[in-house]
Design an enzyme around this catalytic site. Structure first.
Site, PDB file in Angstrom:
ATOM      1  N   GLU A  54     -16.979  60.349 -21.217  1.00  0.00           N
ATOM      2  CA  GLU A  54     -16.826  61.401 -22.219  1.00  0.00           C
ATOM      3  C   GLU A  54     -15.364  61.823 -22.276  1.00  0.00           C
ATOM      4  OE1 GLU A  54     -19.489  64.678 -22.304  1.00  0.00           O
ATOM      5  OE2 GLU A  54     -21.284  63.447 -22.113  1.00  0.00           O
ATOM      6  N   HIS A 115     -16.073  66.945 -28.552  1.00  0.00           N
ATOM      7  CA  HIS A 115     -16.179  65.996 -27.444  1.00  0.00           C
ATOM      8  C   HIS A 115     -17.013  64.791 -27.842  1.00  0.00           C
ATOM      9  CE1 HIS A 115     -19.721  68.494 -26.515  1.00  0.00           C
ATOM     10  NE2 HIS A 115     -20.215  67.463 -25.846  1.00  0.00           N
ATOM     11  N   HIS A 117     -19.895  61.771 -26.904  1.00  0.00           N
ATOM     12  CA  HIS A 117     -21.059  61.284 -26.157  1.00  0.00           C
ATOM     13  C   HIS A 117     -21.065  59.760 -26.272  1.00  0.00           C
ATOM     14  CE1 HIS A 117     -23.555  65.291 -26.635  1.00  0.00           C
ATOM     15  NE2 HIS A 117     -22.538  65.407 -25.797  1.00  0.00           N
TER      16      HIS A 117
HETATM   17 ZN   LIG Z   1     -22.016  67.145 -24.923  1.00  0.00          ZN
END
Ligand SMILES: [Zn+2]
Length: 180
Positions: A54, A115, A117
């Protein structure tokens, strides 16, 4: 200044983009968000760099004159003190204050978080929801309705985006991607 010209201004400082601006909204909601193509490109580049881990950063931009639309012109790389694993990400803070002070002089400020994934769906996790509520409630961020964008899947191929807004003291609103 309208939203399109703000996005174009952001674009003119970067390289030519193939991808388009994306607008997120929800029927009946008071908020919208436009992700300028240059900032989406920044996210994709960072996700490719992160590989199987990530990654993420903050979203920088401004608001439309009526305050309803967050116009995201920059998605930063992850600060050096971030902690990243295959299914975890804790954004660090190193360098952000300096960056935000510099952006503030040009009329841009913190509007939220993004962010990645990797290989997964862009659905927010329980931890994602908690961290965004905390940011909305934290006076240090000076952001009453932070936006969260998650890129899920494969950044070089089929990826998808989710976007949500977290108005302070209210339930989060999950946006839909507007069709161009
Ligand atoms: Zn997340």
């Amino acid at each position: 200044m309208n939203i399109l010209s703000k996005c174009l201004m952001a674009l003119s400082s970067g390289s030519p983009m193939k991808i388009k601006d994306v607008t997120f909204s929800r029927t009946g909601a008071d908020y919208r968000a436009t992700l300028c193509s240059s900032s989406l490109q920044q996210m994709i580049d960072e996700c490719i760099r992160a590989g199987a881990n990530e990654t993420g950063g903050i979203l920088i931009g401004s608001y439309s004159e009526d305050g309803s639309t967050a116009i995201i012109v920059e998605a930063t790389a992850s600060p050096a003190d971030s902690l990243a694993g295959r299914s975890t990400f804790q954004r660090g803070v190193k360098g952000l204050k300096h960056l935000l002070d510099a952006r503030w002089k040009t009329g841009l400020y913190y509007v939220g978080e993004w962010h990645f994934h990797p290989g997964g769906s862009p659905e927010p996790s329980g931890d994602d929801l908690v961290s965004m509520r905390n940011i909305a409630a934290n006076p240090n961020y000076q952001c009453l309705e932070p936006v969260m964008i998650i890129l899920g899947g494969n950044p070089t191929g089929s990826y998808s985006l989710s976007a949500s807004v977290f108005p302070r003291g209210k339930a989060p609103i999950r946006f839909h991607e507007e069709l161009a």
